[in-house]
Design an enzyme around this catalytic site. Sequence first.
Site, PDB file in Angstrom:
ATOM      1  N   CYS A 187      37.102 -37.423  21.573  1.00 14.19           N
ATOM      2  CA  CYS A 187      37.147 -38.836  22.030  1.00 14.19           C
ATOM      3  C   CYS A 187      35.974 -38.676  23.172  1.00 14.19           C
ATOM      4  O   CYS A 187      36.480 -37.891  23.753  1.00 14.19           O
ATOM      5  CB  CYS A 187      38.282 -39.559  22.423  1.00 14.19           C
TER       6      CYS A 187
ATOM      7  N   CYS B 223      44.602 -42.189  32.466  1.00 12.06           N
ATOM      8  CA  CYS B 223      44.195 -42.439  31.745  1.00 12.06           C
ATOM      9  C   CYS B 223      42.826 -41.626  31.107  1.00 12.06           C
ATOM     10  O   CYS B 223      42.461 -42.154  31.436  1.00 12.06           O
ATOM     11  CB  CYS B 223      44.423 -43.297  30.594  1.00 12.06           C
TER      12      CYS B 223
ATOM     13  N   CYS C 259      36.623 -38.954  27.432  1.00 15.07           N
ATOM     14  CA  CYS C 259      38.114 -37.980  27.520  1.00 15.07           C
ATOM     15  C   CYS C 259      37.750 -37.464  28.019  1.00 15.07           C
ATOM     16  O   CYS C 259      37.621 -36.083  27.552  1.00 15.07           O
ATOM     17  CB  CYS C 259      39.057 -38.046  26.662  1.00 15.07           C
TER      18      CYS C 259
ATOM     19  N   GLU D  37      49.304 -30.779  31.752  1.00 15.72           N
ATOM     20  CA  GLU D  37      49.261 -32.296  32.834  1.00 15.72           C
ATOM     21  C   GLU D  37      50.483 -32.651  32.357  1.00 15.72           C
ATOM     22  O   GLU D  37      50.498 -33.230  31.230  1.00 15.72           O
ATOM     23  CB  GLU D  37      48.049 -32.040  33.093  1.00 15.72           C
TER      24      GLU D  37
ATOM     25  N   CYS E 131      42.620 -30.992  22.512  1.00 16.41           N
ATOM     26  CA  CYS E 131      42.914 -32.163  21.862  1.00 16.41           C
ATOM     27  C   CYS E 131      41.720 -31.920  20.672  1.00 16.41           C
ATOM     28  O   CYS E 131      41.043 -31.828  21.619  1.00 16.41           O
ATOM     29  CB  CYS E 131      43.148 -33.258  22.361  1.00 16.41           C
TER      30      CYS E 131
ATOM     31  N   CYS F  70      54.577 -39.675  31.386  1.00 15.52           N
ATOM     32  CA  CYS F  70      53.738 -39.019  30.766  1.00 15.52           C
ATOM     33  C   CYS F  70      53.311 -38.397  29.953  1.00 15.52           C
ATOM     34  O   CYS F  70      52.843 -37.305  31.575  1.00 15.52           O
ATOM     35  CB  CYS F  70      51.911 -39.935  31.798  1.00 15.52           C
TER      36      CYS F  70
HETATM   37  N1  SAH Z   1      45.789 -39.389  22.024  1.00 11.10           N
HETATM   38  C1  SAH Z   1      46.197 -40.521  22.103  1.00 11.10           C
HETATM   39  C2  SAH Z   1      47.071 -40.136  23.800  1.00 11.10           C
HETATM   40  C3  SAH Z   1      46.381 -39.528  24.752  1.00 11.10           C
HETATM   41  S1  SAH Z   1      45.399 -40.767  26.078  1.00 11.10           S
HETATM   42  C4  SAH Z   1      45.559 -41.260  22.120  1.00 11.10           C
HETATM   43  O1  SAH Z   1      44.035 -41.294  21.570  1.00 11.10           O
HETATM   44  O2  SAH Z   1      46.660 -42.566  22.002  1.00 11.10           O
HETATM   45  C5  SAH Z   1      46.056 -42.625  26.605  1.00 11.10           C
HETATM   46  C6  SAH Z   1      45.421 -43.577  26.378  1.00 11.10           C
HETATM   47  O3  SAH Z   1      43.635 -43.270  27.356  1.00 11.10           O
HETATM   48  C7  SAH Z   1      44.095 -43.628  25.397  1.00 11.10           C
HETATM   49  O4  SAH Z   1      44.294 -44.714  25.239  1.00 11.10           O
HETATM   50  C8  SAH Z   1      42.889 -42.579  25.448  1.00 11.10           C
HETATM   51  O5  SAH Z   1      42.106 -43.311  24.797  1.00 11.10           O
HETATM   52  C9  SAH Z   1      42.557 -43.401  26.917  1.00 11.10           C
HETATM   53  N2  SAH Z   1      41.689 -43.222  27.515  1.00 11.10           N
HETATM   54  C10 SAH Z   1      41.266 -41.795  27.305  1.00 11.10           C
HETATM   55  N3  SAH Z   1      39.882 -41.732  28.017  1.00 11.10           N
HETATM   56  C11 SAH Z   1      40.248 -42.543  29.103  1.00 11.10           C
HETATM   57  C12 SAH Z   1      39.610 -42.807  30.511  1.00 11.10           C
HETATM   58  N4  SAH Z   1      38.228 -41.685  29.931  1.00 11.10           N
HETATM   59  N5  SAH Z   1      40.001 -43.659  31.389  1.00 11.10           N
HETATM   60  C13 SAH Z   1      40.244 -45.196  30.541  1.00 11.10           C
HETATM   61  N6  SAH Z   1      41.460 -44.606  29.035  1.00 11.10           N
HETATM   62  C14 SAH Z   1      41.525 -43.510  28.722  1.00 11.10           C
END
Ligand code: SAH
Length: 336
Positions: free
Chosen positions: A113, A328, A116, A89, A109, A102
């Site tokens: 996390c 995000c 996420c 995406e 990944c 973006c």
């Molecule tokens: N892998 C990279 C980039 C992708 S995520 C990173 O970790 O930075 C982009 C941002 O969205 C990151 O800060 C991530 O932690 C955040 N993110 C992930 N899941 C989220 C959620 N459910 N709500 C808000 N932000 C989230």
Amino acid sequence: MELLGATLSKIETIVTELGQPAYRAKQLADWIYKKGAPDFAAMTNLSAEFRLRLGECCALSRSQVITRSPSPDGTTKFLLEERDGERIEAVLLPYSERVTVCVSTQVGCAAGCKFCATATGGFVRNLTAGEIVDQVLTLQAEGGRRVTNVVFMGMGEPLLNYDEVLSAIRLLNTQVGIAMRKMTISTVGITPMIHRLQDENLQLTLAISLHAADDETRREIIPIAAKYSIPALVAACRNYANVTGRRVTYEYLLLAGENDSAVDAMRLAKLLIGTLCNVNLIPYNSVYGKAYKRPSASTVNAFRAVLEEYGIEVTQRFERGHSISAACGQLRAASD
Ligand code: SAH
């Protein structure tokens, strides 16, 4: 030979090998990167014979748009299919004065996390530089306006696909024409790769998904962080800022009851005080199947106030694309 993702000098070599004058390379690169040509046939200022030769020996692999999900706020999420059938995406965010894309850097990944959506499916493969540049070109054509900003914040961890991401950044800068300062790499904090990025001395913006100011909390929500301590990570970012002169952004995802207390805010402030940085607060966006909750507006404001008391600059991410699961953390390449 794949041309999308090739540098100008690589294109020069190919053009020369095909018996064409060297200046054709620039024309070819312009078609690929500036005009976003979908195939060789579209390159009308090249001779028909040359286009035929290119078609025989080279490829120009563009992704296919599978679905477009427009949101009332103007954001559109795209589901793209790569040549091997893998899906990713990318999100187009048009504003009055800028157009941001973006991009994803990996299919899936490996960071794991807990909050996420991308983590759910695990890691599949890295994207190539060409596949990353393609996302910008494809969304630019779809949106009908020049892309001015690129954020590496889609699916995947950019610093675990370092070489391809760096090649993509250089191509976006030199060939597509996007300013270094208008590109942001967001990373979960792969410390050794931050050292490496610092040595490139680029004017990129580095954003760190910190999300906690103590290692125990951080490792609970970001399993890969077990390998990289917060003090070492922040030290690497201070060096990055000193060498490049670029302010580092610390992203801080607020999860109700997990990392959003006044004590958490104070710890964060003490960690960052005196560094060239700003903090970007991101209230949690809901992800199906996850038990986390977004804190109330008053909790977010209180957290922010503590940081500001310590003189730390704070911005809050007003997420867009929530209604289409493009905010995000919500990207997972599902076509449903
Ligand atoms: N892998 C990279 C980039 C992708 S995520 C990173 O970790 O930075 C982009 C941002 O969205 C990151 O800060 C991530 O932690 C955040 N993110 C992930 N899941 C989220 C959620 N459910 N709500 C808000 N932000 C989230």
